[in-house]
Design a protein around this motif. Structure first.
Motif, PDB file in Angstrom:
ATOM      1  N   ALA A 154       0.857  -1.194   0.000  1.00 18.44           N
ATOM      2  CA  ALA A 154       0.000   0.000   0.000  1.00 18.44           C
ATOM      3  C   ALA A 154       0.887   1.236   0.000  1.00 18.44           C
ATOM      4  CB  ALA A 154      -0.927   0.018   1.208  1.00 18.44           C
ATOM      5  N   TRP A 155       0.328   2.330  -0.537  1.00 19.41           N
ATOM      6  CA  TRP A 155       0.953   3.652  -0.453  1.00 19.41           C
ATOM      7  C   TRP A 155       0.254   4.464   0.642  1.00 19.41           C
ATOM      8  CZ3 TRP A 155       5.442   4.739  -2.403  1.00 19.41           C
ATOM      9  CH2 TRP A 155       5.871   4.162  -3.617  1.00 19.41           C
ATOM     10  N   HIS A 156       1.075   5.153   1.415  1.00 22.70           N
ATOM     11  CA  HIS A 156       0.614   5.983   2.530  1.00 22.70           C
ATOM     12  C   HIS A 156       0.866   7.440   2.128  1.00 22.70           C
ATOM     13  CE1 HIS A 156       0.353   6.436   7.110  1.00 22.70           C
ATOM     14  NE2 HIS A 156       0.741   7.637   6.726  1.00 22.70           N
ATOM     15  N   ILE A 157      -0.167   8.121   1.654  1.00 21.25           N
ATOM     16  CA  ILE A 157      -0.004   9.474   1.119  1.00 21.25           C
ATOM     17  C   ILE A 157       0.122  10.483   2.264  1.00 21.25           C
ATOM     18  CG2 ILE A 157      -1.102  11.302  -0.224  1.00 21.25           C
ATOM     19  CD1 ILE A 157      -2.405   9.080  -1.917  1.00 21.25           C
ATOM     20  N   SER A 158       1.272  11.185   2.280  1.00 27.74           N
ATOM     21  CA  SER A 158       1.567  12.175   3.314  1.00 27.74           C
ATOM     22  C   SER A 158       1.329  11.554   4.688  1.00 27.74           C
ATOM     23  CB  SER A 158       0.743  13.447   3.090  1.00 27.74           C
ATOM     24  OG  SER A 158       1.202  14.487   3.923  1.00 27.74           O
ATOM     25  N   ASN A 159       0.757  12.298   5.625  1.00 28.72           N
ATOM     26  CA  ASN A 159       0.430  11.756   6.943  1.00 28.72           C
ATOM     27  C   ASN A 159      -0.445  12.751   7.689  1.00 28.72           C
ATOM     28  OD1 ASN A 159       1.081   9.603   9.084  1.00 28.72           O
ATOM     29  ND2 ASN A 159       1.477  11.509  10.183  1.00 28.72           N
ATOM     30  N   GLU A 160      -1.596  12.278   8.166  1.00 27.81           N
ATOM     31  CA  GLU A 160      -2.505  13.129   8.932  1.00 27.81           C
ATOM     32  C   GLU A 160      -2.647  14.498   8.280  1.00 27.81           C
ATOM     33  OE1 GLU A 160      -2.295  11.280  13.420  1.00 27.81           O
ATOM     34  OE2 GLU A 160      -1.141  13.083  13.018  1.00 27.81           O
ATOM     35  N   LEU A 161      -3.062  14.487   7.043  1.00 22.34           N
ATOM     36  CA  LEU A 161      -3.180  15.724   6.271  1.00 22.34           C
ATOM     37  C   LEU A 161      -4.030  16.756   7.018  1.00 22.34           C
ATOM     38  CD1 LEU A 161      -3.601  14.155   2.742  1.00 22.34           C
ATOM     39  CD2 LEU A 161      -1.939  15.946   3.300  1.00 22.34           C
ATOM     40  N   GLY A 162      -3.499  17.957   7.132  1.00 20.10           N
ATOM     41  CA  GLY A 162      -4.236  19.043   7.769  1.00 20.10           C
ATOM     42  C   GLY A 162      -4.190  19.054   9.276  1.00 20.10           C
ATOM     43  N   CYS A 163      -3.418  18.173   9.887  1.00 19.08           N
ATOM     44  CA  CYS A 163      -3.406  18.108  11.350  1.00 19.08           C
ATOM     45  C   CYS A 163      -2.953  19.434  11.964  1.00 19.08           C
ATOM     46  CB  CYS A 163      -2.493  16.971  11.804  1.00 19.08           C
ATOM     47  SG  CYS A 163      -2.482  16.699  13.586  1.00 19.08           S
ATOM     48  N   HIS A 164      -1.924  20.058  11.383  1.00 17.56           N
ATOM     49  CA  HIS A 164      -1.387  21.300  11.944  1.00 17.56           C
ATOM     50  C   HIS A 164      -1.410  22.464  10.957  1.00 17.56           C
ATOM     51  CE1 HIS A 164      -0.008  18.797  15.229  1.00 17.56           C
ATOM     52  NE2 HIS A 164       0.654  18.040  14.386  1.00 17.56           N
ATOM     53  N   ASN A 165      -1.769  22.199   9.716  1.00 17.77           N
ATOM     54  CA  ASN A 165      -1.703  23.265   8.705  1.00 17.77           C
ATOM     55  C   ASN A 165      -2.989  23.382   7.902  1.00 17.77           C
ATOM     56  OD1 ASN A 165      -1.429  20.855   7.323  1.00 17.77           O
ATOM     57  ND2 ASN A 165       0.123  21.596   5.913  1.00 17.77           N
ATOM     58  N   LEU A 166      -4.098  22.905   8.459  1.00 15.68           N
ATOM     59  CA  LEU A 166      -5.362  22.952   7.725  1.00 15.68           C
ATOM     60  C   LEU A 166      -5.742  24.389   7.384  1.00 15.68           C
ATOM     61  CD1 LEU A 166      -7.954  21.605   6.635  1.00 15.68           C
ATOM     62  CD2 LEU A 166      -8.913  21.841   8.937  1.00 15.68           C
ATOM     63  N   TYR A 167      -5.655  25.276   8.367  1.00 14.17           N
ATOM     64  CA  TYR A 167      -6.050  26.664   8.142  1.00 14.17           C
ATOM     65  C   TYR A 167      -4.829  27.521   7.893  1.00 14.17           C
ATOM     66  CZ  TYR A 167     -10.667  25.313   9.629  1.00 14.17           C
ATOM     67  OH  TYR A 167     -11.884  24.705   9.710  1.00 14.17           O
ATOM     68  N   ASP A 168      -4.650  27.878   6.638  1.00 18.80           N
ATOM     69  CA  ASP A 168      -3.578  28.764   6.220  1.00 18.80           C
ATOM     70  C   ASP A 168      -4.221  30.040   5.684  1.00 18.80           C
ATOM     71  OD1 ASP A 168      -1.189  29.873   5.150  1.00 18.80           O
ATOM     72  OD2 ASP A 168      -1.702  28.998   3.199  1.00 18.80           O
ATOM     73  N   PHE A 169      -3.783  31.207   6.172  1.00 20.24           N
ATOM     74  CA  PHE A 169      -4.397  32.486   5.808  1.00 20.24           C
ATOM     75  C   PHE A 169      -3.460  33.333   4.947  1.00 20.24           C
ATOM     76  CE2 PHE A 169      -6.505  30.875   9.515  1.00 20.24           C
ATOM     77  CZ  PHE A 169      -7.827  31.233   9.356  1.00 20.24           C
ATOM     78  N   ALA A 248      -1.133   6.630  -8.929  1.00 18.89           N
ATOM     79  CA  ALA A 248      -2.031   5.863  -9.798  1.00 18.89           C
ATOM     80  C   ALA A 248      -1.442   5.697 -11.192  1.00 18.89           C
ATOM     81  CB  ALA A 248      -3.395   6.543  -9.867  1.00 18.89           C
ATOM     82  N   GLU A 249      -0.749   6.728 -11.653  1.00 18.73           N
ATOM     83  CA  GLU A 249      -0.124   6.667 -12.980  1.00 18.73           C
ATOM     84  C   GLU A 249       1.006   5.649 -13.020  1.00 18.73           C
ATOM     85  OE1 GLU A 249       3.022   9.345 -15.556  1.00 18.73           O
ATOM     86  OE2 GLU A 249       1.812  10.322 -13.998  1.00 18.73           O
ATOM     87  N   LEU A 250       1.854   5.660 -11.994  1.00 20.30           N
ATOM     88  CA  LEU A 250       3.078   4.858 -12.029  1.00 20.30           C
ATOM     89  C   LEU A 250       2.916   3.473 -11.420  1.00 20.30           C
ATOM     90  CD1 LEU A 250       5.653   7.637 -11.062  1.00 20.30           C
ATOM     91  CD2 LEU A 250       5.154   6.747 -13.335  1.00 20.30           C
ATOM     92  N   THR A 251       2.013   3.327 -10.440  1.00 17.94           N
ATOM     93  CA  THR A 251       1.847   2.032  -9.753  1.00 17.94           C
ATOM     94  C   THR A 251       0.368   1.722  -9.592  1.00 17.94           C
ATOM     95  OG1 THR A 251       1.939   3.083  -7.570  1.00 17.94           O
ATOM     96  CG2 THR A 251       4.027   2.330  -8.513  1.00 17.94           C
ATOM     97  N   PRO A 252      -0.354   1.522 -10.665  1.00 20.91           N
ATOM     98  CA  PRO A 252      -1.814   1.347 -10.562  1.00 20.91           C
ATOM     99  C   PRO A 252      -2.241   0.121  -9.765  1.00 20.91           C
ATOM    100  CG  PRO A 252      -1.028   0.790 -12.766  1.00 20.91           C
ATOM    101  CD  PRO A 252       0.129   1.439 -12.055  1.00 20.91           C
ATOM    102  N   GLY A 253      -1.370  -0.853  -9.590  1.00 18.48           N
ATOM    103  CA  GLY A 253      -1.749  -2.060  -8.875  1.00 18.48           C
ATOM    104  C   GLY A 253      -1.588  -1.992  -7.378  1.00 18.48           C
ATOM    105  N   ILE A 254      -1.029  -0.892  -6.873  1.00 19.32           N
ATOM    106  CA  ILE A 254      -0.821  -0.769  -5.423  1.00 19.32           C
ATOM    107  C   ILE A 254      -1.876   0.182  -4.865  1.00 19.32           C
ATOM    108  CG2 ILE A 254       0.764  -0.094  -3.593  1.00 19.32           C
ATOM    109  CD1 ILE A 254       3.071  -0.716  -5.448  1.00 19.32           C
ATOM    110  N   PRO A 255      -2.686  -0.260  -3.923  1.00 20.69           N
ATOM    111  CA  PRO A 255      -3.740   0.612  -3.389  1.00 20.69           C
ATOM    112  C   PRO A 255      -3.144   1.775  -2.600  1.00 20.69           C
ATOM    113  CG  PRO A 255      -3.605  -1.415  -2.126  1.00 20.69           C
ATOM    114  CD  PRO A 255      -2.704  -1.590  -3.302  1.00 20.69           C
TER     115      PRO A 255
END
Length: 683
Positions: A154-169, A248-255
Motif C-alpha cells: 500500500a501507499w501511505h499518502i503524506s500523513n494526517e493531512l491538515g493536522c497542523h496546517n489545515l487553516y492557512d491564511f 495511480a499513474e506509475l503504480t496502478p496495482g498498489i492501493p
C-alpha cells in the motif's frame, strides 16, 4: 474483495486473508545494529506490516533533486525477508529544512499573520504551488523506485493531512480561496446573497476584494467562515488527489490511502467527502482518558466503519499506552490495549497498527508509548503487544467480513459540528460532538446496537434515526427527513436543530426553522442557561446549558414532558408527532445521556429496533457483529462482546470462542474479563 484494492489485507502472494498488525516504523532514528533486533522482536510480536518513511524527506532528499535511497532499500529488503510487508509513505508530511530555507513562501500563516516556521512538522501551505512541485517530484521518485518491490502492499499518502496546517491564511490561500468561491457561486451577486454582506457594509464588488476570514475587529462573517472551512478541507484534499494521481499513474496495482483523523483535533475536515479519493479508508484514533474513553472510541470507530461503507478499513495509528500531548497522560489500564484494538476490529478494522514500533529516544514524541517501549521487551506493554498479536492471529477467519448493519442510526454531520460551535451564538457552552456522543452512549446503556452514519449516507432503511443538534439543514436534507418520517421512520432530533441553511442563514418564521412543519411546533426563542443554572422537567429530568420556549404545539403532537420550573414552567419540553406509522420526536433541552435514555425508553414501545440485545446485559456490554460474505455456515457470524465495566461478566452465548479476554465455562455462556472483549463465531 478485489485483490488489487485490498492487497493490504493479503499476504505477499495475495493468499489467504489475515488481520494486519504493526506500526509506524522509523528505523532512521536508530543505528543500523538496532534494525536486526527490531525485526526479531516484530516477528515475536506477530507484526506483519509496518508504515515506513513517513517523516524521512530530509534523509531521502538531502539536497534538491539528490536522492539517498540506500538505507530505505536495505530496510525494505530486510523486512521483506522476514515476512513483514510495507505501507510506504510518500514522505511529504514534513518538508526538509533546505526547502523552507530556499522557499520561505511555502510556510503557512495563522489567522493573525504569524508565520509558522520549521522546527516541528507540517510547515507547508496546502495551496503553495512551490511546495506541491517538490512534493510531487519526491512522490514520483519513490513510485519509480519501489513500485515493483514485492514488499510494498500500500501507499501511505503524506500523513494526517491538515493536522497542523489545515487553516492557512496566506496570500496563496487567499488566491485559491477566490478561485474556489468563483466555482461555487459563479457570480458576486450569488456570493453576496449567501454571505448576507449587506450587514456591516461587507458587500463585494470584485473577487479580488475577498480575503480569508483573518483576524478582524469583532465577529467575522459567518458565511465567509463556513465557506473557508469548506475550502480548507477541499484544499488539503486537493493535495491528496495530486499525490494520488502520480501514484495511480506509475503504480496502478498498489492501493493508496491516507490516515484520516476522524476523532482527533482536526474536526474541520469533512472526511465523508474524502472517501472516494482513497482506495481504502484508514484512521488514527487516540483514546480519551477516563470513564468516557471506551464509549468515545466505539463511537468514532463506528463512524469510521460507516465512512468506509462497510468495507475493511485500516486502523493506522493508536497508542499502546500513554500519549504525550495532553496536559496529563495516564497509561492504559491492564486489559485496555487488547480491548481497544478488538473494539476497532469489531467495527470493521482489518488492520491494527500503532504509533510507533520503537519508542523514540529523542524528539517531540519521545514520551509517546510504542509497541517496544523505553523499558524494552521485558515490560508489561510489550508482553501485552505479543499477546494481542496472538489474538489477532486467531481472528484471521474474520478478515474481509463486514459489520452487520444495525436497525438504529445516529446521524453525524460535520457542518453542524463546525457551525453550532461558533461564537456570537446564544451560548458557546454546548458541544455538538458531546451531544451526539451522549445519545450514542444512551443507546449503549440500553443495550441497543446502533450505527453512526454520516449525514450524506443513505439512512432510509434504518427503523430509528437519531439526529442530535442537526443545526445546518439545507432544503434537500429537510426533504429527506420529511420523506423518512412519512415512510414510517422514527426520527429523534434535539435542541438547536434545523436552525440555519447551508450558508448559515437562519430559517425564518420561528425555530426550529426547517423542522417546524415536521415536528408540529414553533420555538419563539432560545433560553440558554448560565453556569450553575438548571431547569427541571415534569419527568424528573434536569436540563443544563440549554432550554427553549415552545409557543405552538399542533393538535397532533403528543407532549411527553413539560418544564416544571423556571420561566418556562408548564411549557412543552419533549414532544412527539406521529405521521402515519412514522414519528418525529423533539427534545428541546440539554438533558444529557440520562435524558436521552429516558426518551428512547419512552419510544421503545412498538419500536422493535429499540429492544435490548440480550447479550448486552442491560448495557453492561457492547455487542458488535461482523458477518462473513457468502452463504451462511460455520463461523459465518462473528459476535464481539465488549465489557463496559470493571467487573467480570457472564454472557449467555453459544458458539466457538475465537479470541479475547474471556473463557467458556460451559457451552451456553462466556465469561468476559473486566474491560475485556471476546469474539464468538456462530453459525
Amino acid at each position: 474483495m478485489d485483490d488489487a484494492t485490498y492487497r493490504w489485507v493479503k499476504d505477499g502472494t495475495l493468499g489467504p486473508g489475515r488481520l494486519r498488525y504493526g506500526a509506524d516504523y522509523n528505523p532512521e532514528q536508530w543505528p543500523r545494529e538496532v534494525w536486526d533486533d527490531d525485526v526479531q522482536r516484530m516477528r515475536e510480536a506477530g507484526v506483519n506490516i509496518v508504515s515506513l518513511g513517513i517523516f524521512s524527506w530530509a534523509l531521502l532528499e538531502p539536497r534538491p533533486g539528490e536522492y539517498d535511497f540506500g538505507w530505505l532499500d536495505e530496510i525494505i529488503d530486510l523486512l521483506h525477508e522476514n515476512g513483514i510487508d510495507v505501507d510506504l509513505a510518500t514522505a511529504t508530511a514534513s518538508p526538509p529544512p533546505w526547502l523552507a530555507h530556499r522557499h520561505p513562501e511555502i510556510l503557512p500563516q495563522t489567522i493573525d499573520g504569524t508565520t509558522l516556521w520549521p522546527g516541528a512538522r507540517q510547515h507547508w501551505r496546502p495551496t503553495s504551488p512551490v511546495f506541491r512541485e517538490h512534493a510531487l517530484r519526491l512522490t514520483r521518485a519513490l513510485a519509480e523506485r519501489y513500485g515493483d518491490h514485492p514488499a510494498i502492499v500500500a501507499w501511505h499518502i503524506s500523513n494526517e493531512l491538515g493536522c497542523h496546517n489545515l487553516y492557512d491564511f496566506s496570500d496563496d490561500a487567499a488566491r485559491a480561496f477566490r478561485v474556489w468561491l468563483q466555482e461555487r457561486y459563479e457570480t458576486l451577486d450569488a456570493l453576496n446573497d449567501a454571505w448576507g454582506t449587506a450587514f456591516w457594509s461587507q458587500h463585494y464588488g470584485a473577487w479580488d476584494e475577498i480575503l480569508p476570514p483573518r483576524t478582524a475587529p469583532t465577529q467575522r462573517n459567518p458565511g465567509q467562515q463556513l465557506d473557508f472551512e469548506r475550502f480548507s478541507s477541499d484544499a488539503v484534499r486537493d493535495h491528496l488527489r495530486a499525490e494520488n494521481a502520480v501514484l495511480a499513474e506509475l503504480t496502478p496495482g498498489i492501493p493508496r490511502t491516507t490516515n484520516f483523523m476522524v476523532a482527533q483535533n482536526v474536526r474541520d475536515i469533512d472526511y465523508a467527502s474524502w472517501v472516494d479519493d482513497v482506495d481504502f479508508v484508514s484512521n488514527d484514533h487516540y483514546l480519551r482518558p477516563g470513564e468516557l474513553g471506551r464509549d468515545d472510541l466505539s463511537f468514532w470507530a463506528n463512524l469510521t466503519g460507516n465512512l468506509a461503507g462497510g468495507r475493511p478499513w485500516f486502523l493506522m495509528e493508536h497508542a499502546t499506552s500513554a500519549v504525550n500531548w495532553r496536559p496529563v497522560n495516564p497509561p492504559k489500564r491492564p486489559g485496555e490495549l487488547q480491548r481497544d484494538a478488538l473494539t476497532h476490529v469489531g467495527h470493521g478494522a482489518d488492520a491494527v497498527c500503532y504509533f510507533q514500533w520503537r519508542q523514540s529516544r529523542a524528539g517531540g514524541e519521545r514520551y509517546h508509548s510504542a509497541m517496544l517501549p523505553h523499558a524494552g521487551a521485558d515490560s508489561r506493554v510489550f508482553r501485552d503487544v505479543v499477546g494481542l498479536g496472538e489474538q489477532l492471529g486467531a481472528l484471521a477467519p474474520i478478515t474481509g467480513s463486514r459489520r452487520e448493519k444495525a436497525r438504529v442510526a445516529v446521524v453525524f454531520d460535520y457542518e453542524s459540528w463546525w457551525v453550532s460551535g461558533r461564537d456570537s451564538h446564544p451560548s458557546e457552552a454546548p458541544a455538538y460532538d458531546a451531544e451526539t456522543l451522549a445519545w450514542y452512549r444512551a443507546l449503549l446503556d440500553l443495550g441497543v446496537r446502533a450505527d453512526v452514519v454520516p449525514v450524506g449516507a443513505d439512512w432510509s432503511a434504518y427503523e430509528v434515526v437519531v439526529a442530535p443538534m442537526l443545526h445546518v439543514v439545507p432544503t434537500a436534507l429537510r426533504e429527506r427527513l420529511e420523506a423518512y418520517v412519512s415512510g414510517g421512520g422514527q426520527l429523534v432530533t434535539t435542541w438547536f436543530s434545523g436552525v440555519v441553511d447551508e450558508n448559515d442563514r437562519v430559517w425564518l418564521g420561528g425555530y426550529p426553522g426547517a423542522f417546524r412543519d415536521l415536528l408540529g411546533l414553533t420555538i419563539e426563542e432560545f433560553v440558554p442557561l448560565l453556569a450553575g443554572e438548571s431547569a427541571e422537567l415534569s419527568n424528573g429530568l434536569v436540563a443544563t446549558e440549554w432550554t427553549e420556549r415552545i409557543v405552538r404545539v399542533d393538535d397532533d403532537v403528543e407532549v411527553l414532558a413539560t418544564y416544571a420550573d423556571t420561566d418556562l414552567a408548564g411549557g412543552a419540553a419533549i414532544t412527539r408527532r406521529t405521521v402515519g406509522s412514522g414519528s418525529a420526536t423533539y427534545v428541546s433541552a440539554a438533558v444529557g445521556r440520562e435524558g436521552a435514555a429516558w426518551v428512547l425508553r419512552a419510544l421503545a414501545d412498538g419500536v422493535p429496533a429499540l429492544a435490548a440485545d440480550p447479550l448486552a446485559l442491560d448495557g453492561r456490554a457492547e455487542v458488535i457483529v461482523r458477518v462473513a460474505a457468502g452463504a451462511p455456515g460455520a463461523g459465518a457470524r462473528f459476535t464481539f462482546v465488549a465489557n463496559r465495566t470493571d467487573d467480570e461478566l457472564t454472557v449467555p452465548a453459544a458458539g466457538a470462542l475465537l479470541a479475547g479476554a474471556g473463557e467458556r465455562r460451559d457451552t451456553a455462556s462466556v465469561v468476559v474479563a473486566p474491560r475485556g472483549v471476546v469474539v464468538i463465531a456462530q453459525d
